[in-house]
Design a protein around this motif. Structure first.
Motif, short mmCIF file in Angstrom:
data_model
loop_
_atom_site.label_atom_id
_atom_site.label_comp_id
_atom_site.label_asym_id
_atom_site.label_seq_id
_atom_site.Cartn_x
_atom_site.Cartn_y
_atom_site.Cartn_z
N ALA A 136 49.05 83.35 17.97
CA ALA A 136 48.98 83.50 16.51
C ALA A 136 49.84 82.45 15.81
CB ALA A 136 49.42 84.91 16.12
N THR A 137 50.96 82.06 16.43
CA THR A 137 51.86 81.07 15.82
C THR A 137 52.14 79.95 16.83
OG1 THR A 137 53.80 82.21 16.66
CG2 THR A 137 53.03 82.88 14.47
N PRO A 138 52.69 78.81 16.36
CA PRO A 138 52.98 77.72 17.30
C PRO A 138 53.95 78.14 18.40
CG PRO A 138 53.12 76.94 15.05
CD PRO A 138 52.93 78.42 14.97
N SER A 139 54.80 79.12 18.13
CA SER A 139 55.73 79.52 19.20
C SER A 139 55.05 80.43 20.23
CB SER A 139 56.96 80.20 18.62
OG SER A 139 56.55 81.20 17.73
N ASP A 140 53.88 80.98 19.87
CA ASP A 140 53.17 81.86 20.83
C ASP A 140 52.11 81.11 21.64
OD1 ASP A 140 54.51 84.06 19.81
OD2 ASP A 140 53.03 84.30 18.20
N GLY A 141 51.59 80.02 21.09
CA GLY A 141 50.50 79.33 21.79
C GLY A 141 50.23 77.96 21.20
N VAL A 142 49.38 77.21 21.87
CA VAL A 142 49.07 75.84 21.42
C VAL A 142 47.98 75.85 20.35
CG1 VAL A 142 48.30 73.56 22.21
CG2 VAL A 142 49.70 74.98 23.70
N ARG A 148 41.83 75.75 17.10
CA ARG A 148 42.47 74.63 16.39
C ARG A 148 43.91 74.51 16.84
NH1 ARG A 148 40.51 77.01 10.69
NH2 ARG A 148 41.72 78.67 11.59
N VAL A 149 44.33 73.28 17.11
CA VAL A 149 45.71 73.07 17.55
C VAL A 149 46.64 73.36 16.37
CG1 VAL A 149 47.36 71.39 18.47
CG2 VAL A 149 44.98 71.33 19.22
N HIS A 150 47.64 74.19 16.59
CA HIS A 150 48.60 74.54 15.53
C HIS A 150 49.25 73.29 14.97
CE1 HIS A 150 48.51 78.88 15.77
NE2 HIS A 150 48.69 78.85 17.08
N GLY A 151 49.25 73.17 13.65
CA GLY A 151 49.97 72.07 13.01
C GLY A 151 49.16 70.78 12.91
N TYR A 152 47.94 70.76 13.43
CA TYR A 152 47.09 69.56 13.34
C TYR A 152 45.79 69.91 12.62
CZ TYR A 152 50.16 67.17 16.61
OH TYR A 152 51.24 66.59 17.20
N LYS A 153 45.29 68.93 11.88
CA LYS A 153 44.04 69.15 11.17
C LYS A 153 42.90 68.59 12.02
CE LYS A 153 43.00 69.13 6.28
NZ LYS A 153 43.01 68.32 5.08
N ASN A 154 41.82 69.31 12.12
CA ASN A 154 40.63 68.85 12.84
C ASN A 154 40.88 68.47 14.29
OD1 ASN A 154 39.04 69.24 10.62
ND2 ASN A 154 39.47 67.18 9.82
N MET A 155 41.79 69.16 14.94
CA MET A 155 42.00 68.91 16.36
C MET A 155 41.76 70.22 17.13
SD MET A 155 45.23 67.17 18.17
CE MET A 155 45.35 66.95 19.90
N TYR A 156 40.80 70.18 18.02
CA TYR A 156 40.41 71.38 18.74
C TYR A 156 40.63 71.20 20.25
CZ TYR A 156 37.96 73.11 14.59
OH TYR A 156 37.66 73.58 13.34
N VAL A 157 40.91 72.28 20.93
CA VAL A 157 40.94 72.26 22.40
C VAL A 157 39.85 73.21 22.88
CG1 VAL A 157 42.27 72.76 24.48
CG2 VAL A 157 43.41 71.73 22.52
N CYS A 158 38.89 72.67 23.62
CA CYS A 158 37.77 73.50 24.11
C CYS A 158 37.57 73.21 25.59
CB CYS A 158 36.49 73.19 23.34
SG CYS A 158 36.61 73.47 21.59
N ASP A 159 38.39 73.75 26.43
CA ASP A 159 38.20 73.58 27.88
C ASP A 159 38.92 74.69 28.63
OD1 ASP A 159 40.84 72.91 27.84
OD2 ASP A 159 40.55 70.78 28.28
#
Ligand code: FAD
Length: 267
Positions: A136-142, A148-159
């Protein structure tokens, strides 16, 4: 099982040798070869391996981790590549070897391990998961719940890295499902995938008047290409008449449609 034609995978396997204890595994391997020379020779023949072998995949519910670091190879081409840091991964899972031996005994087979396990004491894993977990937050996960990557716009991790732990089954379908869900949550962008000739011929507006309320999509613009070419004719085509037969005989309905056409055109 490997599929027919995958016999080359048999070249990765040799007689099974347990790890652990004071004697190096490579020495134990030599001992096993002398004790079971026929079995060893049979493992050297890969033809028919794929059809005759059962691959046993060990999946544990233990909390484990694998740290990947970039390290230079000691063989050609000596480039840097990702490799696991030493000392963190169990090199030998006793229950796996016990089970393989039991099964081989039952079916008259030869229990085997991979060469790198028995000679280098390095295990093999095919399911590396959980490097970029959801939180839910950057300290709990990426990433967040929409990949969507916490703290980044338009950056996704799908793997596979978004799967938090070993699901206990082969993971590729879950990885695909997670990725498809993430893609479905991305809102459509207006005027996406529109060719320049479509803009020139005002295909978007035409599309809006033809199918009120429909969303701009690849299918939509693709369908409109044909209608764009003969758009003047299409006003009197039987298909359009059929679609709008009820509307043309009813003034109220046609007014409503004109209103929604304007809305769609504004969109
Ligand atoms: C031998 C073996 C057998 C397996 N069998 C099964 C099975 O039967 N069933 C099952 O469910 N799972 C199986 N798996 C596991 C499954 O294949 C993986 O869990 C899954 O493919 C991982 O998906 P991924 O998208 O995370 O990574 P990958 O599928 O590895 O995709 C990563 C992609 O990124 C590309 N890439 C890497 N670096 C770069 C770069 N710098 N620039 C651009 N592209 C790059 C790679 O070429 C690759 O296409 C098996 C794995 C192995 C190794």
């Amino acid at each position: 099982r490997y599929s027919k034609g995958s016999d080359v995978m048999g070249m990765l396997a040799t007689v099974m040798v347990d790890g652990g204890g004071p004697i190096p595994r490579a020495l134990k391997f030599i001992g096993t070869v002398f004790r079971h020379p026929l079995q060893y020779l049979r493992t050297l023949w890969p033809i028919g391996f794929a059809q005759k072998s059962i691959i046993l995949l060990v999946m544990q519910t233990l909390d484990d981790s694998l740290k990947l670091v970039r390290r230079r190879r000691w063989i050609w081409p000596f480039t840097r590549s990702l490799t696991s840091a030493e000392g963190e991964v169990p090199t030998y899972i006793p229950v796996a070897n016990q089970f393989a031996r039991k099964l081989a005994n039952r079916i008259g087979g030869i229990p085997q391990s991979s060469y790198n396990e028995v000679l280098l004491d390095v295990p093999v894993t095919a399911h590396i998961l959980g490097g970029c977990c959801i939180g839910a937050t950057p300290s709990d996960g990426v990433i967040d719940l929409e990949n969507r990557v916490h703290g980044y716009k338009n950056m996704y991790v799908c793997d596979g890295s978004v799967i938090p732990a070993n699901p206990g089954v082969n993971p590729s379908l879950s990885i695909t499902a997670f990725s498809e869900r993430a893609m479905a949550l991305i809102p459509p962008k207006s005027m996406i995938n529109v060719f320049s000739f479509e803009k020139k011929w005002k295909v978007q507006q035409l599309l809006a008047t033809r199918s009120v309320g429909s969303r701009t999509s690849r299918t939509g613009t693709g369908g409109s290409r044909t209608s764009g070419v003969s758009r003047k004719k299409s006003k009197t085509t039987p298909r359009k008449k059929t679609n709008q037969a009820a509307g043309s005989s009813n003034k109220k309905k046609s007014k409503a449609r004109a209103g929604s056409r304007k809305k769609a055109a504004r969109r």
